[in-house]
Enzyme design. Sequence first.
Site, PDB file in Angstrom:
ATOM      1  N   HIS A 193      -6.710  14.085  -2.435  1.00  0.00           N
ATOM      2  CA  HIS A 193      -7.978  14.628  -2.795  1.00  0.00           C
ATOM      3  C   HIS A 193      -7.799  16.227  -2.951  1.00  0.00           C
ATOM      4  O   HIS A 193      -8.589  16.927  -3.362  1.00  0.00           O
ATOM      5  CB  HIS A 193      -9.094  14.460  -1.901  1.00  0.00           C
ATOM      6  CG  HIS A 193      -9.539  12.921  -1.457  1.00  0.00           C
ATOM      7  ND1 HIS A 193      -9.913  12.345  -2.529  1.00  0.00           N
ATOM      8  CD2 HIS A 193      -9.463  12.251  -0.644  1.00  0.00           C
ATOM      9  CE1 HIS A 193     -10.481  11.157  -2.216  1.00  0.00           C
ATOM     10  NE2 HIS A 193      -9.830  10.809  -1.105  1.00  0.00           N
ATOM     11  N   HIS A 231     -10.358   5.391  -2.475  1.00  0.00           N
ATOM     12  CA  HIS A 231     -10.925   6.575  -2.863  1.00  0.00           C
ATOM     13  C   HIS A 231     -10.183   7.254  -4.328  1.00  0.00           C
ATOM     14  O   HIS A 231      -9.320   7.370  -4.185  1.00  0.00           O
ATOM     15  CB  HIS A 231     -11.120   7.634  -1.821  1.00  0.00           C
ATOM     16  CG  HIS A 231     -11.538   7.368  -0.781  1.00  0.00           C
ATOM     17  ND1 HIS A 231     -10.859   6.990   0.564  1.00  0.00           N
ATOM     18  CD2 HIS A 231     -12.895   6.999  -0.092  1.00  0.00           C
ATOM     19  CE1 HIS A 231     -11.840   6.441   1.436  1.00  0.00           C
ATOM     20  NE2 HIS A 231     -13.021   6.328   0.997  1.00  0.00           N
ATOM     21  N   ASP A 318      -6.399   1.621   2.483  1.00  0.00           N
ATOM     22  CA  ASP A 318      -7.975   1.414   2.630  1.00  0.00           C
ATOM     23  C   ASP A 318      -8.648   0.633   1.589  1.00  0.00           C
ATOM     24  O   ASP A 318      -9.945   0.425   1.824  1.00  0.00           O
ATOM     25  CB  ASP A 318      -8.689   2.970   2.625  1.00  0.00           C
ATOM     26  CG  ASP A 318      -8.181   3.821   1.750  1.00  0.00           C
ATOM     27  OD1 ASP A 318      -7.625   3.471   0.908  1.00  0.00           O
ATOM     28  OD2 ASP A 318      -8.675   5.025   1.884  1.00  0.00           O
TER      29      ASP A 318
HETATM   30  N1  Q9C Z   1     -17.449   9.809   7.597  1.00  0.00           N
HETATM   31  C1  Q9C Z   1      -8.462   9.548   2.165  1.00  0.00           C
HETATM   32  O1  Q9C Z   1      -8.508   8.156   2.017  1.00  0.00           O
HETATM   33  N2  Q9C Z   1     -15.332  10.829   4.140  1.00  0.00           N
HETATM   34  N3  Q9C Z   1      -9.577  10.209   2.218  1.00  0.00           N
HETATM   35  C2  Q9C Z   1     -15.763   9.712   4.435  1.00  0.00           C
HETATM   36  C3  Q9C Z   1     -16.844   9.058   6.780  1.00  0.00           C
HETATM   37  C4  Q9C Z   1     -14.331  11.168   3.213  1.00  0.00           C
HETATM   38  C5  Q9C Z   1     -10.851   9.522   2.397  1.00  0.00           C
HETATM   39  C6  Q9C Z   1     -16.782   9.666   5.253  1.00  0.00           C
HETATM   40  C7  Q9C Z   1     -13.227   9.965   3.080  1.00  0.00           C
HETATM   41  C8  Q9C Z   1     -12.112  10.619   2.491  1.00  0.00           C
HETATM   42  C9  Q9C Z   1      -7.369  10.110   1.663  1.00  0.00           C
HETATM   43 ZN    ZN Z   2      -8.879   6.693   0.859  1.00  0.00          ZN
END
Ligand code: Q9C
Ligand code: ZN
Length: 375
Positions: A193, A231, A318
């Site tokens: 990201h 993501h 994920d």
């Molecule tokens: N509280 C990666 O998998 N926020 N990043 C999620 C949950 C962002 C994920 C909300 C998730 C980012 C590298």
């Molecule tokens: Zn992710």
Amino acid sequence: MFDPCITHQFEPLRICVRRGFFLGFAGYSARMLTFHNPLHTGHAPAHEFFRGERVPCFEMPARVDYVEETLRARGHALTAPDVDSAPVLAQVHAPRYLAFLQTAWQQWLALDPANAAVQPFPSVWPVRTLRSDVEPDNFVARLGLYSMDNGTPMAAGTWAAAKAGADAAASAAARVAQGARAAFCCTRPPGHHAGADFMGGYCFLNNAAVAAQWLRNHGAQRVALLDVDYHHGNGTQSIFYDRADVLFASIHGDPRTEYPFYLGHADETGAGEGAGFNLNLPLPAGTSAARWFEALEQACARIASYRADALVVSLGLDAFEGDPISRFALTSEDFTRLGGRLARLGLRTVFVLEGGYAAAELGTNAVNVLEGFGA
Ligand code: Q9C
Ligand code: ZN
């Protein structure tokens, strides 16, 4: 296929370049060459915000502890990074962002020594019509300037951890450039990201971009970068969006409903020289493993037609059915199948760990990919 450049792993790369990059494999090692991040625990974010509540951060040190434990249990050794990523970091990130990140914790403490016990969050951002060319004197304003969200807490050891992770990514790429069939960068914080000049989504430095750029610098003409994290890898896409020498392909939750929301749609196909070299395959939350593997076939077909010299995999786990913040349905066995399909691309491959928040299953799922690949 025999090639002298790959029998001597530490021969100067010019030998490989003269003979043509990537003429064959260094041989199928039974174990995956893995670079770990000895400083990752220094990045220990305490909390993030979830629907108005402060909750423990999903991106925790235990994630990598589980992966390292599984690697060892299944006979894979861990190697310390042996390459300085600084020159490559300067190719994929903006100088002022790197300068900010490197001293951000000292800047935070300079506000108030008591901040040592608190982790900073941004609260204001230069969105449309506001200026991002002027660095404010206020630290929290600078933090917002260099952040895409308030979900990426920083700790005392964040810079050191992120830098060592980038070193591990560069080390893995270096071995692959020298002739290894594959290498794994086992690190956190993740990277995909993070854009050229911003952090976000638990990411600070874009490790996969570092690996791809390293391969480009050391003989690969074309690098394919496949992102299988749940993501969308907005940072990686944006870094390479106008370049034809790095193909970005991603399978991810549809950004209409899934983080990072503001990038990752199918109509983002690249710009300028990079037109046609960006492939997004967004899938609805709840998509089955069968449909996910259909998308993987599409991505693999594009990578094959691109005739890449090397592959970088942004290996988020994920998409797992048990992930607490994601909504795909891959099983642990499906990750073995993923590794097997990637092996059939026949490319030298750098795997870079990204997300995956079912921490206790993360080791099994990650090592399944590596062993499915034939590590
Ligand atoms: N509280 C990666 O998998 N926020 N990043 C999620 C949950 C962002 C994920 C909300 C998730 C980012 C590298
Ligand atoms: Zn992710």
